[in-house]
Design a protein around this motif. Structure first.
Motif, mmCIF file in Angstrom:
data_model
loop_
_atom_site.group_PDB
_atom_site.id
_atom_site.type_symbol
_atom_site.label_atom_id
_atom_site.label_comp_id
_atom_site.label_asym_id
_atom_site.label_seq_id
_atom_site.Cartn_x
_atom_site.Cartn_y
_atom_site.Cartn_z
ATOM 1 N N VAL A 66 0.938 -1.166 0.113
ATOM 2 C CA VAL A 66 0.139 0.190 0.233
ATOM 3 C C VAL A 66 0.706 1.332 0.224
ATOM 4 C CG1 VAL A 66 -1.663 1.452 1.314
ATOM 5 C CG2 VAL A 66 -1.988 -1.020 1.030
ATOM 6 N N GLU A 67 2.126 1.421 0.481
ATOM 7 C CA GLU A 67 2.754 2.300 0.966
ATOM 8 C C GLU A 67 3.359 2.845 -0.734
ATOM 9 O OE1 GLU A 67 4.631 5.612 2.282
ATOM 10 O OE2 GLU A 67 3.254 4.672 3.325
ATOM 11 N N ALA A 68 3.978 1.845 -1.334
ATOM 12 C CA ALA A 68 4.434 2.149 -2.812
ATOM 13 C C ALA A 68 3.281 2.584 -3.508
ATOM 14 C CB ALA A 68 5.004 0.816 -3.299
ATOM 15 N N LEU A 69 2.097 2.093 -3.485
ATOM 16 C CA LEU A 69 0.823 2.586 -4.278
ATOM 17 C C LEU A 69 0.610 4.072 -3.645
ATOM 18 C CD1 LEU A 69 -1.619 -0.551 -4.274
ATOM 19 C CD2 LEU A 69 0.017 0.129 -5.995
ATOM 20 N N ARG A 70 0.560 4.453 -2.592
ATOM 21 C CA ARG A 70 0.407 5.566 -2.131
ATOM 22 C C ARG A 70 1.361 6.863 -2.492
ATOM 23 N NH1 ARG A 70 1.819 9.307 1.555
ATOM 24 N NH2 ARG A 70 3.248 8.134 2.545
ATOM 25 N N GLU A 71 2.789 6.272 -2.758
ATOM 26 C CA GLU A 71 3.681 7.225 -3.079
ATOM 27 C C GLU A 71 3.634 7.315 -4.426
ATOM 28 O OE1 GLU A 71 7.494 5.403 -2.054
ATOM 29 O OE2 GLU A 71 6.912 5.541 0.235
ATOM 30 N N ARG A 72 3.323 6.359 -5.354
ATOM 31 C CA ARG A 72 2.904 6.751 -6.773
ATOM 32 C C ARG A 72 1.942 7.525 -6.893
ATOM 33 N NH1 ARG A 72 4.668 3.969 -11.476
ATOM 34 N NH2 ARG A 72 3.834 5.123 -13.295
ATOM 35 N N LEU A 73 0.668 7.286 -6.154
ATOM 36 C CA LEU A 73 -0.505 8.144 -6.256
ATOM 37 C C LEU A 73 -0.221 9.875 -6.012
ATOM 38 C CD1 LEU A 73 -3.687 7.538 -6.599
ATOM 39 C CD2 LEU A 73 -3.499 7.886 -4.256
ATOM 40 N N ILE A 74 0.698 10.037 -5.109
ATOM 41 C CA ILE A 74 1.074 11.231 -4.893
ATOM 42 C C ILE A 74 2.224 11.931 -5.906
ATOM 43 C CG2 ILE A 74 2.422 12.543 -3.175
ATOM 44 C CD1 ILE A 74 1.185 10.901 -1.030
ATOM 45 N N ARG A 75 2.912 11.051 -6.399
ATOM 46 C CA ARG A 75 3.826 11.554 -7.410
ATOM 47 C C ARG A 75 3.173 11.881 -8.654
ATOM 48 N NH1 ARG A 75 7.324 7.489 -7.106
ATOM 49 N NH2 ARG A 75 6.777 6.619 -9.110
ATOM 50 N N GLU A 76 2.325 10.891 -9.067
ATOM 51 C CA GLU A 76 1.544 11.250 -10.315
ATOM 52 C C GLU A 76 0.707 12.552 -10.121
ATOM 53 O OE1 GLU A 76 1.370 9.939 -13.217
ATOM 54 O OE2 GLU A 76 2.991 8.422 -12.870
ATOM 55 N N ALA A 77 -0.043 12.798 -9.038
ATOM 56 C CA ALA A 77 -0.747 13.945 -8.492
ATOM 57 C C ALA A 77 0.046 15.327 -8.822
ATOM 58 C CB ALA A 77 -1.603 13.735 -7.505
ATOM 59 N N ALA A 78 1.213 15.255 -8.217
ATOM 60 C CA ALA A 78 2.171 16.136 -8.290
ATOM 61 C C ALA A 78 2.769 16.580 -9.845
ATOM 62 C CB ALA A 78 3.207 15.926 -7.466
ATOM 63 N N ARG A 79 3.017 15.635 -10.501
ATOM 64 C CA ARG A 79 3.288 15.444 -11.962
ATOM 65 C C ARG A 79 2.207 16.328 -12.815
ATOM 66 N NH1 ARG A 79 2.293 13.248 -16.595
ATOM 67 N NH2 ARG A 79 0.718 11.617 -15.613
#
Length: 113
Positions: A66-79
């Protein structure tokens, strides 16, 4: 010997990050400047502040937590230039053997304050 070990570690990190897939559906035509991932809010309830949805986002992985998914979600939203990620009711769903988080990428109406 140390250089070889570092190279293996870098390759392992790249492969681990690459194992998280993302799907993005942009809802507006304009491209926004990227925002700082550290400033992205992860929220589960509709915010009281006025906002716009700029994209729908889903991240998934068969073997990452879940932590890896959360980090990717945040990174994509920032992008995408988002201010926050509003999780949907289907977040943390499992489809077959994959974990998936889906959300709306939102921006707050700056002039509404």
């Amino acid at each position: 010997m140390k250089a070889a070990g570092r190279a293996v570690a870098v390759v392992g990190l790249v492969l681990a990050v690459a194992c998280v897939n993302s799907d993005v559906l942009r809802l507006e035509e304009s491209v926004r400047p990227a925002t700082d991932p550290g400033g992205i809010r992860l929220i589960a309830q509709e915010p009281t502040e006025p906002y716009s949805v700029i994209a729908l986002l889903s991240v998934s992985s068969p073997d990452r937590g879940v932590e890896a998914l959360r980090e990717r979600l945040i990174r994509e939203a920032a992008r995408l230039g988002g201010d926050a990620v509003l999780l949907d009711s289907e977040s943390l769903a499992r489809t077959g053997e994959k974990r998936r988080i889906s959300a709306k990428v939102i921006v707050f109406e700056k002039d509404a304050f």
